[in-house]
Write an enzyme that holds these catalytic residues in place. Structure first.
Site, PDB file in Angstrom:
ATOM      1  N   GLY A 142     -11.766   1.543   8.374  1.00  0.00           N
ATOM      2  CA  GLY A 142     -11.984   2.047   9.783  1.00  0.00           C
ATOM      3  C   GLY A 142     -11.956   3.843   9.781  1.00  0.00           C
ATOM      4  N   HIS A 187      -7.826   1.473   1.971  1.00  0.00           N
ATOM      5  CA  HIS A 187      -7.616   1.118   3.420  1.00  0.00           C
ATOM      6  C   HIS A 187      -8.282   2.006   4.066  1.00  0.00           C
ATOM      7  CE1 HIS A 187      -4.950  -1.172   6.298  1.00  0.00           C
ATOM      8  NE2 HIS A 187      -5.993  -0.902   6.960  1.00  0.00           N
ATOM      9  N   GLU A 227       0.787  -1.085  -0.033  1.00  0.00           N
ATOM     10  CA  GLU A 227       0.011   0.000   0.054  1.00  0.00           C
ATOM     11  C   GLU A 227       0.864   1.074  -0.110  1.00  0.00           C
ATOM     12  OE1 GLU A 227      -2.748  -0.297   3.540  1.00  0.00           O
ATOM     13  OE2 GLU A 227      -3.521  -2.192   2.697  1.00  0.00           O
TER      14      GLU A 227
HETATM   15  P1  NAI Z   1     -10.067  -9.560  16.280  1.00  0.00           P
HETATM   16  O1  NAI Z   1      -8.729 -10.042  17.027  1.00  0.00           O
HETATM   17  O2  NAI Z   1     -11.155  -9.062  17.330  1.00  0.00           O
HETATM   18  O3  NAI Z   1     -10.636 -11.031  15.470  1.00  0.00           O
HETATM   19  C1  NAI Z   1      -9.914 -11.789  14.830  1.00  0.00           C
HETATM   20  C2  NAI Z   1     -10.495 -12.881  14.642  1.00  0.00           C
HETATM   21  O4  NAI Z   1      -9.893 -13.961  13.795  1.00  0.00           O
HETATM   22  C3  NAI Z   1     -10.398 -13.719  15.907  1.00  0.00           C
HETATM   23  O5  NAI Z   1     -11.649 -14.293  16.444  1.00  0.00           O
HETATM   24  C4  NAI Z   1      -9.331 -15.002  15.876  1.00  0.00           C
HETATM   25  O6  NAI Z   1      -9.682 -16.139  16.598  1.00  0.00           O
HETATM   26  C5  NAI Z   1      -9.631 -15.119  14.343  1.00  0.00           C
HETATM   27  N1  NAI Z   1      -8.540 -15.891  13.479  1.00  0.00           N
HETATM   28  C6  NAI Z   1      -7.127 -15.626  13.765  1.00  0.00           C
HETATM   29  N2  NAI Z   1      -6.474 -16.424  12.851  1.00  0.00           N
HETATM   30  C7  NAI Z   1      -7.239 -17.219  12.188  1.00  0.00           C
HETATM   31  C8  NAI Z   1      -7.265 -18.133  11.128  1.00  0.00           C
HETATM   32  N3  NAI Z   1      -5.979 -18.529  10.739  1.00  0.00           N
HETATM   33  N4  NAI Z   1      -8.396 -18.833  10.855  1.00  0.00           N
HETATM   34  C9  NAI Z   1      -9.585 -18.323  11.501  1.00  0.00           C
HETATM   35  N5  NAI Z   1      -9.859 -17.478  11.999  1.00  0.00           N
HETATM   36  C10 NAI Z   1      -8.704 -16.885  12.804  1.00  0.00           C
HETATM   37  O7  NAI Z   1     -10.052  -8.573  15.246  1.00  0.00           O
HETATM   38  P2  NAI Z   1     -10.840  -7.641  14.510  1.00  0.00           P
HETATM   39  O8  NAI Z   1     -10.879  -6.001  15.409  1.00  0.00           O
HETATM   40  O9  NAI Z   1     -11.938  -7.956  14.224  1.00  0.00           O
HETATM   41  O10 NAI Z   1     -10.057  -7.174  13.328  1.00  0.00           O
HETATM   42  C11 NAI Z   1      -9.775  -8.101  11.980  1.00  0.00           C
HETATM   43  C12 NAI Z   1      -9.013  -7.437  11.151  1.00  0.00           C
HETATM   44  O11 NAI Z   1      -9.501  -6.398  10.666  1.00  0.00           O
HETATM   45  C13 NAI Z   1      -7.509  -7.323  11.362  1.00  0.00           C
HETATM   46  O12 NAI Z   1      -6.780  -7.824  10.514  1.00  0.00           O
HETATM   47  C14 NAI Z   1      -7.387  -5.890  11.245  1.00  0.00           C
HETATM   48  O13 NAI Z   1      -6.124  -5.548  11.163  1.00  0.00           O
HETATM   49  C15 NAI Z   1      -8.465  -5.561  10.326  1.00  0.00           C
HETATM   50  N6  NAI Z   1      -8.779  -4.155  10.418  1.00  0.00           N
HETATM   51  C16 NAI Z   1      -8.896  -3.323   9.272  1.00  0.00           C
HETATM   52  C17 NAI Z   1      -9.271  -2.084   9.152  1.00  0.00           C
HETATM   53  C18 NAI Z   1      -9.429  -1.238   7.875  1.00  0.00           C
HETATM   54  O14 NAI Z   1      -9.408  -0.178   7.977  1.00  0.00           O
HETATM   55  N7  NAI Z   1      -9.613  -2.161   6.639  1.00  0.00           N
HETATM   56  C19 NAI Z   1      -9.702  -1.535  10.552  1.00  0.00           C
HETATM   57  C20 NAI Z   1      -9.750  -2.126  11.549  1.00  0.00           C
HETATM   58  C21 NAI Z   1      -8.916  -3.669  11.641  1.00  0.00           C
END
Ligand code: NAI
Length: 415
Positions: free
Chosen positions: A297, A294, A271
Site C-alpha cells: 500500500g 510490506h 517484520e
Molecule cells: P476487506 O475487509 O475489504 O476484505 C477482506 C475479505 O476477506 C472480506 O471479504 C472477508 O469476508 C474475507 N474473509 C475474512 N475471513 C476470511 C476467511 N477465513 N476465509 C475467506 N475469506 C475471509 O479487506 P481489504 O481492505 O481487502 O484488505 C485485505 C488484506 O490486505 C488485509 O489483511 C489488510 O491488512 C491487507 N493489506 C495489506 C497492505 C499491504 O501493504 N500489503 C495494505 C492494505 C491492506
C-alpha cells in the site's frame, strides 16, 4: 475520568496538530475549512505529547507515535485523533473512547496500490523477472523461454473478495485471466468472476493464488502444508495480506520440492519495526521468490488519498458530529444541522438513566428537541441533539454546563 471544558470545545478556531510528516494535502484541506493546522515531521515522545497537546483540539499521527492512556487522560480538551495510516494499534483505543475521543483511520485509501502490486507480481513470477534481473546485474545472460508464460488465459484464485480482492479481480480479468474467488461470506461476483464454495476447490484450479483476507483467528496459518498439497503443480502464491496467514516453513518446503513454481511475499510473520533493522526470512535466496518489505500500500497516491480521507473524517466530525468510520466509537452519520438549530454532542458512560437525565435538563430549559441521535457500545454512549432555542429559558452554553456537570457525562460540546 477527565471532563472537557465546554467553552474550549465550542471555540470555532479549533487547532489541529499533524505529526510524523503527514501528507501536506491534509493540512491544506483542513486550513481551507478554517482550522489552524500545525505540522511536525517527527513522532513526539509521550512527555512531548503531554506538553504539546495542551494547545490542540485534534491530533493526526501516523504509525510511529504511541498514544498512551497517560497522554489521553492528560488532554481533556482533545476532541479527536486521526491515524493517517491503516493500523490503529499504536493508539490506546479503549482509553480514547473512555475519554470521549473518537479515532479515525483510512483503511481503504491504498486498496488500488495493493491490487496493482499483485498484478505486477503475477507477470514478474511468470517470467522469472526477479532472478533474471539479478543475474543480468551480475553479468549473466539468461535468454530462454523455458518456464516463461503469459498470464493471459491463466486462472487467478483470489482468497478474500473484499476491497482489495475485488479490485484484483477486475484488473486480472482486463488482462485476459479467468478469475475465481473464495470468501467466507457471500459476495457479488464482478465481471465474469466465479465464486468457489470451498477453499480447496479454488486451490485445485488456480494457477496463481493470491491472499486478501484480514488477520483473524480464522485466517491464521490458513495456507499451510495441507493447502500447498492441494495447489496445482507449477502454481504460484502471492501474499500481500498479513504475515500470519501463511505458514512460512511449509511454503519453503513447497518451493524446495518444486511443487510451487514461485511466490511473491510482501508481509511476514515477523517484520522489522524500522528500515534500520535487519530483515531475515527462510525464503531469502530461494529461486523465483519475490520478497518486498510490506510495500503493497506504499505509494504516493495512497499517502495523498490517506491525507484526504482522514482530513474529511475530521471535517465531518468537527462540523457535523459524525463518527461513522471511527474505529473505537459508537457510530453516527449526520447531515449538517438545519438553519437556526443548535447541535449539542455528548459522550457519556453507557448506564441506565443518562438519556432521561439529559432530556430532563433540556425540557427544564424549555428547549425544543428538533432531532436526537443516540448510538452506544458496551462502555459509552454518543448522543447528538439538535435543539430549537427560540423559547428556551437558558443559553445553549449554560445547558452544556449542566450536562457536563453530570457524573455520567464524559465530554460535551456545541457545534
Ligand atoms: P476487506 O475487509 O475489504 O476484505 C477482506 C475479505 O476477506 C472480506 O471479504 C472477508 O469476508 C474475507 N474473509 C475474512 N475471513 C476470511 C476467511 N477465513 N476465509 C475467506 N475469506 C475471509 O479487506 P481489504 O481492505 O481487502 O484488505 C485485505 C488484506 O490486505 C488485509 O489483511 C489488510 O491488512 C491487507 N493489506 C495489506 C497492505 C499491504 O501493504 N500489503 C495494505 C492494505 C491492506
Amino acid at each position: 475520568m477527565p471532563k472537557s471544558n465546554p467553552s474550549s470545545t465550542s471555540n470555532p478556531q479549533l487547532k489541529i496538530l499533524l505529526t510524523e510528516g503527514i501528507h501536506p494535502v491534509a493540512q491544506k484541506k483542513l486550513q481551507d475549512e478554517g482550522y489552524h493546522v500545525d505540522l511536525l515531521t517527527h513522532a513526539p515522545t509521550e512527555d512531548e505529547y503531554i506538553k504539546l497537546l495542551t494547545g490542540y483540539n485534534v491530533l493526526g499521527i501516523r504509525s510511529k507515535s504511541e498514544i498512551t492512556r497517560n497522554i489521553l487522560e492528560s488532554q481533556s480538551h482533545l476532541l479527536g485523533i486521526g491515524a493517517f495510516c491503516i493500523g490503529t494499534n499504536q493508539i490506546d483505543l479503549a482509553a480514547a473512547a473512555l475519554c470521549g475521543i473518537p479515532v479515525f483511520n483510512a483503511p481503504y485509501s491504498n486498496t488500488r496500490s495493493v491490487a496493482e502490486l499483485v498484478l505486477a507480481e503475477m507477470i514478474i513470477l511468470s517470467r522469472q523477472l526477479g532472478d533474471r534481473n539479478s543475474k543480468a546485474h551480475q553479468g549473466e545472460w539468461v535468454k530462454s523461454a523455458e518456464g516463461s508464460k503469459e498470464i493471459r488465459g491463466k486462472t487467478i484464485g483470489i482468497i478474500g473478495y473484499g476491497h482489495i480482492g475485488s479490485q484484483v479481480s477486475v484488473l486480472a480479468e482486463a488482462l485476459g485471466m479467468k478469475v475465481i474467488f473464495y470468501d467466507a461470506v457471500k459476495k457479488l461476483s464482478l465481471g465474469n468472476a466465479q465464486s468457489k464454495s470451498t477453499l480447496n476447490a479454488l486451490l485445485a484450479e488456480a494457477d496463481f493464488v493470491t491472499l486478501h483476507v484480514p488477520e483473524t483467528l480464522s485466517t491464521q496459518n490458513m495456507i499451510a502444508a495441507r493447502e500447498f498439497e492441494k495447489m496445482k503443480p507449477g502454481s504460484y502464491l502471492i501474499n500481500a495480506s498479513r504475515g500470519s496467514v501463511v505458514k512460512i516453513e511449509d511454503l519453503v518446503f513447497a518451493l524446495q520440492s518444486g511443487h510451487l513454481a514461485g511466490c511473491a511475499i510482501d508481509v511476514f510473520p515477523e517484520e522489522p519495526a524500522s528500515n534500520k533493522q535487519k530483515f531475515t526470512t527462510p525464503l531469502q535466496g530461494m529461486k523465483n521468490v519475490i520478497l518486498t518489505p510490506h510495500i503493497g500500500g506504499s505509494t504516493e497516491e495512497a499517502q495523498y488519498a490517506i491525507g484526504l480521507e482522514v482530513a474529511e473524517s475530521f471535517r465531518k466530525f468537527l462540523q457535523f458530529g459524525t463518527t461513522a468510520w471511527s474505529v473505537n466509537f459508537p457510530q453516527i452519520d449526520l447531515l449538517p444541522p438545519k438553519e437556526g438549530v443548535v447541535r449539542i454532542m455528548n459522550v457519556h458512560s453507557n448506564e441506565p438513566g443518562v438519556l432521561s437525565e439529559i432530556n430532563g435538563y433540556i425540557s427544564a430549559a424549555k428547549a425544543n428537541i428538533q432531532a436526537q441521535h443516540l448510538s452506544t457500545d458496551t462502555q459509552i454512549g454518543y448522543l447528538v441533539v439538535d435543539l430549537e432555542m427560540h423559547q428556551a429559558q437558558t443559553t445553549a452554553e449554560d445547558l452544556v454546563k449542566k450536562i457536563t456537570a453530570s457524573p455520567k457525562s464524559i465530554k460535551t460540546r456545541i457545534l
